[in-house]
Scaffold this motif. Structure first.
Motif, mmCIF file in Angstrom:
data_model
loop_
_atom_site.group_PDB
_atom_site.id
_atom_site.type_symbol
_atom_site.label_atom_id
_atom_site.label_comp_id
_atom_site.label_asym_id
_atom_site.label_seq_id
_atom_site.Cartn_x
_atom_site.Cartn_y
_atom_site.Cartn_z
ATOM 1 N N SER A 7 11.443 -2.161 50.845
ATOM 2 C CA SER A 7 10.465 -3.237 50.910
ATOM 3 C C SER A 7 9.372 -2.901 51.915
ATOM 4 O O SER A 7 9.472 -1.948 52.689
ATOM 5 N N LYS A 8 8.345 -3.707 51.919
ATOM 6 C CA LYS A 8 7.260 -3.562 52.885
ATOM 7 C C LYS A 8 7.794 -3.744 54.306
ATOM 8 O O LYS A 8 7.369 -3.058 55.228
ATOM 9 N N ALA A 9 8.756 -4.644 54.486
ATOM 10 C CA ALA A 9 9.346 -4.875 55.810
ATOM 11 C C ALA A 9 10.042 -3.620 56.326
ATOM 12 O O ALA A 9 9.941 -3.283 57.504
ATOM 13 N N ASP A 12 7.341 -1.079 57.289
ATOM 14 C CA ASP A 12 6.733 -1.470 58.559
ATOM 15 C C ASP A 12 7.662 -1.173 59.730
ATOM 16 O O ASP A 12 7.224 -0.718 60.784
ATOM 17 N N SER A 79 16.642 -4.235 58.199
ATOM 18 C CA SER A 79 15.791 -4.363 57.019
ATOM 19 C C SER A 79 16.349 -3.550 55.846
ATOM 20 O O SER A 79 16.328 -4.002 54.699
ATOM 21 N N ASP A 83 17.534 -4.813 52.188
ATOM 22 C CA ASP A 83 17.051 -4.195 50.948
ATOM 23 C C ASP A 83 18.208 -3.803 50.039
ATOM 24 O O ASP A 83 18.183 -4.052 48.828
ATOM 25 N N ARG A 86 19.687 -6.879 48.466
ATOM 26 C CA ARG A 86 18.830 -7.432 47.410
ATOM 27 C C ARG A 86 18.887 -6.553 46.148
ATOM 28 O O ARG A 86 18.869 -7.070 45.042
ATOM 29 N N LEU A 93 12.697 -6.645 45.884
ATOM 30 C CA LEU A 93 12.752 -6.261 47.288
ATOM 31 C C LEU A 93 11.887 -7.154 48.180
ATOM 32 O O LEU A 93 12.267 -7.481 49.299
ATOM 33 N N GLU A 94 10.739 -7.527 47.686
ATOM 34 C CA GLU A 94 9.862 -8.380 48.488
ATOM 35 C C GLU A 94 10.388 -9.808 48.447
ATOM 36 O O GLU A 94 10.797 -10.310 47.409
ATOM 37 N N ARG A 95 10.345 -10.484 49.571
ATOM 38 C CA ARG A 95 10.913 -11.824 49.684
ATOM 39 C C ARG A 95 10.085 -12.867 48.960
ATOM 40 O O ARG A 95 10.583 -13.874 48.533
ATOM 41 N N GLN A 96 8.784 -12.648 48.846
ATOM 42 C CA GLN A 96 7.914 -13.615 48.191
ATOM 43 C C GLN A 96 7.218 -12.934 47.025
ATOM 44 O O GLN A 96 6.897 -11.760 47.086
ATOM 45 N N PRO A 98 3.977 -12.373 44.407
ATOM 46 C CA PRO A 98 2.541 -12.267 44.683
ATOM 47 C C PRO A 98 1.847 -13.608 44.456
ATOM 48 O O PRO A 98 2.215 -14.372 43.576
#
Length: 110
Positions: A7-9, A12, A79, A83, A86, A93-96, A98
Motif C-alpha cells: 500500500s501507499k502507507a 511511505d 504496515s 497489507d 488485507r 490494499l488502500e484503506r479508502q 478513490p
C-alpha cells in the motif's frame, strides 16, 4: 516495491526509514566543526574537554539516527502486516477508495 503488493502507507514507511534525521545530521556536523576549530590532541590535557564534547555529540547523533531508524522499521513492519492481512482477506490494499472530483473531502468510501 512491486506495484500492487504494497500500500501507499507501506511505501511511505519504507521511505521514512531511509530518510535522514535532521537533528542527528546537525549534531554530527557540530561535532565535526568542533574537531576542525579546536583541533583536540590526545596528548594535550588542555583539549580533553574538546575530545569529550566530540564524543558526546557523535554518540548523541548516532543514538538519534538509530532510534529513528528502529521506529521507522517498526512502522514499516506494522504496515506490511496490515497489507498481508488485507491481501489474505481479499480486501484492497488502500484503506479508502478513490474520491470522485465532485464529492466533498472526507466522504471517500461512503
Amino acid at each position: 516495491m512491486k506495484e500492487g503488493r504494497s500500500s501507499k502507507a507501506t511505501q511511505d514507511a519504507a521511505f521514512f526509514v531511509y530518510r535522514g534525521s535532521t537533528l542527528g545530521k546537525f549534531l554530527a556536523l557540530l561535532a565535526f566543526l568542533v574537531v576542525l576549530i579546536f583541533r583536540p590532541n590526545g596528548y594535550d590535557p588542555s583539549t580533553y574537554w574538546a575530545i569529550a564534547l566530540v564524543v558526546v555529540l557523535f554518540v548523541a547523533a548516532l543514538v538519534i539516527v538509530i532510534a529513528r531508524g528502529v521506529r521507522g522499521l517498526k512502522v514499516l513492519n506494522d504496515s506490511a502486516k496490515e497489507d498481508r492481512r488485507r491481501i489474505a482477506a481479499g480486501l484492497p490494499l488502500e484503506r479508502q477508495g478513490p474520491q470522485s472530483p465532485d464529492s466533498p473531502p472526507g466522504s471517500a468510501g461512503k
